[in-house]
Design a protein around this motif. Structure first.
Motif, PDB file in Angstrom:
ATOM      1  N   GLN A 142       0.830  -1.198   0.000  1.00 28.94           N
ATOM      2  CA  GLN A 142       0.000   0.000   0.000  1.00 28.94           C
ATOM      3  C   GLN A 142       0.869   1.255   0.000  1.00 28.94           C
ATOM      4  OE1 GLN A 142      -2.206   0.252   3.643  1.00 28.94           O
ATOM      5  NE2 GLN A 142      -3.807   1.568   2.792  1.00 28.94           N
ATOM      6  N   ALA A 143       0.318   2.353  -0.512  1.00 28.29           N
ATOM      7  CA  ALA A 143       1.034   3.630  -0.507  1.00 28.29           C
ATOM      8  C   ALA A 143       1.349   4.057   0.923  1.00 28.29           C
ATOM      9  CB  ALA A 143       0.201   4.701  -1.196  1.00 28.29           C
ATOM     10  N   PRO A 144       2.404   4.856   1.123  1.00 31.84           N
ATOM     11  CA  PRO A 144       2.732   5.337   2.466  1.00 31.84           C
ATOM     12  C   PRO A 144       1.542   6.014   3.133  1.00 31.84           C
ATOM     13  CG  PRO A 144       4.477   5.897   0.931  1.00 31.84           C
ATOM     14  CD  PRO A 144       3.352   5.357   0.102  1.00 31.84           C
ATOM     15  N   GLN A 145       1.326   5.661   4.391  1.00 29.69           N
ATOM     16  CA  GLN A 145       0.203   6.203   5.159  1.00 29.69           C
ATOM     17  C   GLN A 145       0.697   7.362   6.024  1.00 29.69           C
ATOM     18  OE1 GLN A 145      -3.149   4.746   4.665  1.00 29.69           O
ATOM     19  NE2 GLN A 145      -1.759   4.266   2.965  1.00 29.69           N
ATOM     20  N   ILE A 146       0.491   8.582   5.551  1.00 27.07           N
ATOM     21  CA  ILE A 146       0.973   9.764   6.255  1.00 27.07           C
ATOM     22  C   ILE A 146      -0.084  10.215   7.254  1.00 27.07           C
ATOM     23  CG2 ILE A 146       1.769  12.140   6.013  1.00 27.07           C
ATOM     24  CD1 ILE A 146       2.742  11.473   3.247  1.00 27.07           C
ATOM     25  N   ASN A 147       0.317  10.275   8.511  1.00 26.71           N
ATOM     26  CA  ASN A 147      -0.585  10.708   9.585  1.00 26.71           C
ATOM     27  C   ASN A 147      -0.119  12.055  10.117  1.00 26.71           C
ATOM     28  OD1 ASN A 147      -1.986   8.212   9.441  1.00 26.71           O
ATOM     29  ND2 ASN A 147      -0.431   7.257  10.748  1.00 26.71           N
ATOM     30  N   GLY A 148      -1.008  13.033  10.087  1.00 28.45           N
ATOM     31  CA  GLY A 148      -0.672  14.370  10.574  1.00 28.45           C
ATOM     32  C   GLY A 148      -1.261  14.649  11.943  1.00 28.45           C
ATOM     33  N   ASP A 149      -0.479  15.280  12.785  1.00 28.41           N
ATOM     34  CA  ASP A 149      -0.956  15.770  14.086  1.00 28.41           C
ATOM     35  C   ASP A 149      -1.189  17.262  13.933  1.00 28.41           C
ATOM     36  OD1 ASP A 149      -1.542  16.264  16.730  1.00 28.41           O
ATOM     37  OD2 ASP A 149       0.539  16.182  17.405  1.00 28.41           O
ATOM     38  N   TRP A 150      -2.461  17.659  13.942  1.00 26.53           N
ATOM     39  CA  TRP A 150      -2.837  19.035  13.624  1.00 26.53           C
ATOM     40  C   TRP A 150      -3.325  19.772  14.863  1.00 26.53           C
ATOM     41  CZ3 TRP A 150      -1.734  20.410   8.680  1.00 26.53           C
ATOM     42  CH2 TRP A 150      -1.605  19.390   7.746  1.00 26.53           C
ATOM     43  N   LEU A 151      -3.017  21.049  14.912  1.00 25.19           N
ATOM     44  CA  LEU A 151      -3.435  21.911  16.024  1.00 25.19           C
ATOM     45  C   LEU A 151      -4.435  22.940  15.508  1.00 25.19           C
ATOM     46  CD1 LEU A 151      -3.159  23.022  18.939  1.00 25.19           C
ATOM     47  CD2 LEU A 151      -1.277  24.458  18.076  1.00 25.19           C
ATOM     48  N   THR A 152      -5.605  22.959  16.132  1.00 27.11           N
ATOM     49  CA  THR A 152      -6.614  23.964  15.800  1.00 27.11           C
ATOM     50  C   THR A 152      -6.550  25.084  16.830  1.00 27.11           C
ATOM     51  OG1 THR A 152      -8.065  22.301  14.805  1.00 27.11           O
ATOM     52  CG2 THR A 152      -9.074  24.387  15.463  1.00 27.11           C
ATOM     53  N   VAL A 153      -6.348  26.293  16.369  1.00 24.76           N
ATOM     54  CA  VAL A 153      -6.262  27.454  17.247  1.00 24.76           C
ATOM     55  C   VAL A 153      -7.599  28.193  17.208  1.00 24.76           C
ATOM     56  CG1 VAL A 153      -5.055  29.602  17.753  1.00 24.76           C
ATOM     57  CG2 VAL A 153      -3.792  27.649  16.794  1.00 24.76           C
ATOM     58  N   PRO A 154      -8.300  28.260  18.334  1.00 27.79           N
ATOM     59  CA  PRO A 154      -9.598  28.953  18.343  1.00 27.79           C
ATOM     60  C   PRO A 154      -9.460  30.399  17.845  1.00 27.79           C
ATOM     61  CG  PRO A 154      -9.294  27.726  20.380  1.00 27.79           C
ATOM     62  CD  PRO A 154      -7.980  27.677  19.648  1.00 27.79           C
ATOM     63  N   GLY A 155     -10.341  30.764  16.941  1.00 27.20           N
ATOM     64  CA  GLY A 155     -10.317  32.118  16.405  1.00 27.20           C
ATOM     65  C   GLY A 155      -9.412  32.295  15.205  1.00 27.20           C
ATOM     66  N   SER A 156      -8.650  31.235  14.830  1.00 24.04           N
ATOM     67  CA  SER A 156      -7.744  31.317  13.684  1.00 24.04           C
ATOM     68  C   SER A 156      -8.219  30.381  12.583  1.00 24.04           C
ATOM     69  CB  SER A 156      -6.313  30.929  14.072  1.00 24.04           C
ATOM     70  OG  SER A 156      -5.789  31.828  15.030  1.00 24.04           O
ATOM     71  N   ASP A 157      -7.999  30.799  11.348  1.00 20.71           N
ATOM     72  CA  ASP A 157      -8.377  29.961  10.218  1.00 20.71           C
ATOM     73  C   ASP A 157      -7.445  28.756  10.094  1.00 20.71           C
ATOM     74  OD1 ASP A 157     -10.386  31.726   9.529  1.00 20.71           O
ATOM     75  OD2 ASP A 157      -9.122  32.854   8.132  1.00 20.71           O
ATOM     76  N   GLY A 158      -8.014  27.668   9.593  1.00 24.34           N
ATOM     77  CA  GLY A 158      -7.206  26.494   9.286  1.00 24.34           C
ATOM     78  C   GLY A 158      -6.646  25.798  10.515  1.00 24.34           C
TER      79      GLY A 158
END
Length: 273
Positions: free
Chosen positions: A31-47
């Protein structure tokens, strides 16, 4: 003829065709490489902001064709395949399609059944590859003697590779698709050092990782850094600064200070997607 080679944990490798003549190997894919991202959501900020990226486990698929003469022979082949693959330990798979690469995997449950009214059957067995990577079948310190075990497409330069340094400065080449990081990613990297000195420092000037050993090293003794665990002649009571060495992709500028008659060996498997 395509061949599949299987090596159960702590056992010898064998050709599946020699064990089961009625079973034809068709393909071995990952299978293709399984990239796992650890993302941070900042309240009041986009994205979102990216903290870290890791590679997850992948699925390896083995395609076989069972060509038995009778249903009894089919059941015998099925039972033998289950005996081979459904182990309590890892098994190693490699094929003549990519003979220099292998996968250490664990089998997933798949029913092996013949075509309706036939004693033949095509089956796709799936395996979990926890590391998400293929690896070379030889370790770096087995080169250049075992260079014939490697193959085209493994990012090897057009020169002999040596993973033993005897000077204060030498190069270690990492042909892997990723950096070899024993600290964060727990990659397999064993460094051994011999020589004489009251203390010494080993540094990768390419990325500024290093380890300083404050314990003395005498003639006949061997310092070993197994991942991040140091020892001298098997004794882990070693005074260090808790450093470690990471190898970047490609060339790594390695420097050693504090030892006379030094010899440094880097041992690791090459890793590939």
């Amino acid at each position: 003829m395509r061949k599949l080679y299987i090596q159960p944990y702590n056992q010898n490798e064998f050709d599946l065709k020699n064990r089961l003549p009625s079973v034809e190997f068709l393909n071995l894919t990952s299978q293709a490489p399984q990239i796992n991202g650890d993302w941070l959501t900042v309240p009041g900020s986009d994205g979102q902001q990216l903290n870290t990226l890791t590679y997850g486990a992948t699925t390896v698929t083995l395609s076989l064709l069972i060509r038995a003469e009778t249903m009894s022979a089919f059941r015998i082949a099925k039972n033998e395949l289950q005996r081979i693959f459904y182990q309590r330990q890892f098994i190693r798979l490699r094929s003549t399609l990519e003979p220099g690469r292998c996968y250490w995997v664990v089998a997933n449950p798949v029913d092996i059944t013949p075509a309706e009214g036939s004693s033949w059957g095509a089956v796709s067995l799936t395996f979990t590859n926890p590391s998400g990577m293929a690896q070379s079948i030889v370790r770096s310190d087995e080169l250049p003697a075992e260079a014939s075990q490697l193959a085209y497409g493994m990012n090897l330069p057009a020169k002999d590779l040596s993973y033993v340094g005897k000077n204060e400065r030498f190069n270690i080449y990492n042909p892997s698709d990723v950096a070899i990081d024993p600290y964060i990613q727990h990659h397999d990297l064993i460094i051994t050092v011999t020589g004489v000195g009251s203390s010494f420092t080993l540094t990768n000037a390419t990325n500024n990782t290093s380890i300083k050993v404050n314990s003395s090293l005498a003639s006949g003794q061997t310092f070993k850094l197994d991942g991040v665990i140091p020892s001298i002649n098997g004794n882990t009571q070693v005074d260090t600064d808790f450093g470690n060495i990471k190898l970047e992709q490609g060339d790594n500028d390695i420097r050693l200070s504090g030892l006379s008659n030094a010899k440094v060996t880097f041992s690791f498997p090459f890793l590939y997607f």
